[in-house]
Motif scaffolding. Structure first.
Motif, PDB file in Angstrom:
ATOM      1  N   MET A   1       2.975  50.519 -14.461  1.00 47.61           N
ATOM      2  CA  MET A   1       1.600  50.054 -14.310  1.00 47.61           C
ATOM      3  C   MET A   1       0.649  51.233 -14.483  1.00 47.61           C
ATOM      4  SD  MET A   1      -0.180  48.154 -10.992  1.00 47.61           S
ATOM      5  CE  MET A   1       0.756  46.641 -11.169  1.00 47.61           C
TER       6      MET A   1
ATOM      7  N   ARG B   1      -2.255  41.917 -12.866  1.00 49.46           N
ATOM      8  CA  ARG B   1      -3.399  42.818 -12.991  1.00 49.46           C
ATOM      9  C   ARG B   1      -4.361  42.616 -11.827  1.00 49.46           C
ATOM     10  NH1 ARG B   1      -0.408  41.748 -17.844  1.00 49.46           N
ATOM     11  NH2 ARG B   1      -0.135  43.851 -18.694  1.00 49.46           N
TER      12      ARG B   1
ATOM     13  N   HIS C   1       4.151  54.807 -10.812  1.00 46.35           N
ATOM     14  CA  HIS C   1       3.074  54.309 -11.663  1.00 46.35           C
ATOM     15  C   HIS C   1       2.429  55.454 -12.451  1.00 46.35           C
ATOM     16  CE1 HIS C   1       3.364  50.347  -9.932  1.00 46.35           C
ATOM     17  NE2 HIS C   1       3.203  50.840  -8.713  1.00 46.35           N
TER      18      HIS C   1
ATOM     19  N   ASP D   1      -3.904  48.317 -16.274  1.00 47.72           N
ATOM     20  CA  ASP D   1      -3.330  47.233 -15.480  1.00 47.72           C
ATOM     21  C   ASP D   1      -4.058  47.008 -14.157  1.00 47.72           C
ATOM     22  OD1 ASP D   1      -1.032  46.584 -17.215  1.00 47.72           O
ATOM     23  OD2 ASP D   1      -0.402  48.620 -16.718  1.00 47.72           O
TER      24      ASP D   1
END
Length: 232
Positions: free
Chosen positions: A1, A131, A25, A79
């Motif tokens: 992400m 999202r 992430h 995202d």
């Protein structure tokens, strides 16, 4: 992400960046300067390739536009967005003594800043329930619990709650989640040493919300870091 975090160099923003990196992430860490330093630079070195520090001054729209253009040129999407950058001015000041410049600056950073970010970065966010946009708000922004003080901060946070509600409606068809989030009264430069909350705990809860590890009623938009509804 890929997560964009504003005000990432200190306080809650730093802890969010650290927590997101630990979870694997990719973070775009927005800071007001061109080059990271201090503990953010140390964090970047600890997680090579995961954290990109970029000049992102929410009061200067050209820096937001520059980031959007850069991502577009690279064919990259976003995202999640955490609008964390904020300011607390005029704390404890009576209405009779209030400096209107403090009110204007509070709106410039606490409301107009997130609006600038969303204006330029929302087009880069794909549709889908994974999202999310998280606007860091405060219990001070609750209309039903208005306490008659901290005017610049409280009123600007009420405004970001309204913007969050509007944005939630706007992206409903795209299934993007939108929250105005109270992180708790936490020990940061803004919260002060007397704050009872731990910014690490708050960051952990926020990341759990981002990763959909907490079940949240889809009708709720103003929540705390535990995913619980806040009084509007």
């Amino acid at each position: 992400m890929k997560i964009v975090i504003t005000g990432a160099n200190r306080g809650l923003g730093y802890e969010l960046t650290a927590e997101a990196a630990q979870r694997g992430h990719e973070i775009i860490a927005g800071i007001r300067s061109e080059n990271p330093d201090g503990k953010l630079l140390d964090l970047i070195n600890r997680f090579p390739g995961q954290i990109e520090a970029v000049e992102l001054d929410v009061c200067r729209e050209e820096t937001v536009d520059r980031l959007a253009n850069s991502l577009t040129a690279k064919g990259q999407s976003v995202d999640a967005i955490i609008n964390n950058a904020g300011i607390l001015l005029g704390r404890g000041v009576s209405i009779e003594e209030l400096q209107m410049e403090d009110v204007a600056q509070s709106f410039e950073i606490n409301l107009f800043g997130p609006m600038r970010i969303i204006k330029h970065l929302l087009p880069l966010m794909p549709s889908g329930s994974s999202r999310a946009v998280i606007n860091i708000s405060s219990e001070a922004g609750s209309l039903s619990n208005a306490y008659g003080g901290d005017y610049p901060y409280a009123i600007s946070k009420t405004a970001i709650n309204m913007f969050s509600k509007q944005l939630k409606k706007y992206v409903k068809g795209r299934e993007i989640r939108v929250f105005a989030l109270h992180p708790g009264w936490i020990k940061t430069d803004m919260g002060g040493d007397k704050a009872p909350g731990d910014p690490v705990e708050s960051a952990t809860g926020i990341m759990d919300i981002l990763e959909m590890k907490k079940e949240i009623d889809p009708d709720h938009f103003f929540i705390n870091y535990k995913g619980e509804p806040m009084p509007i």
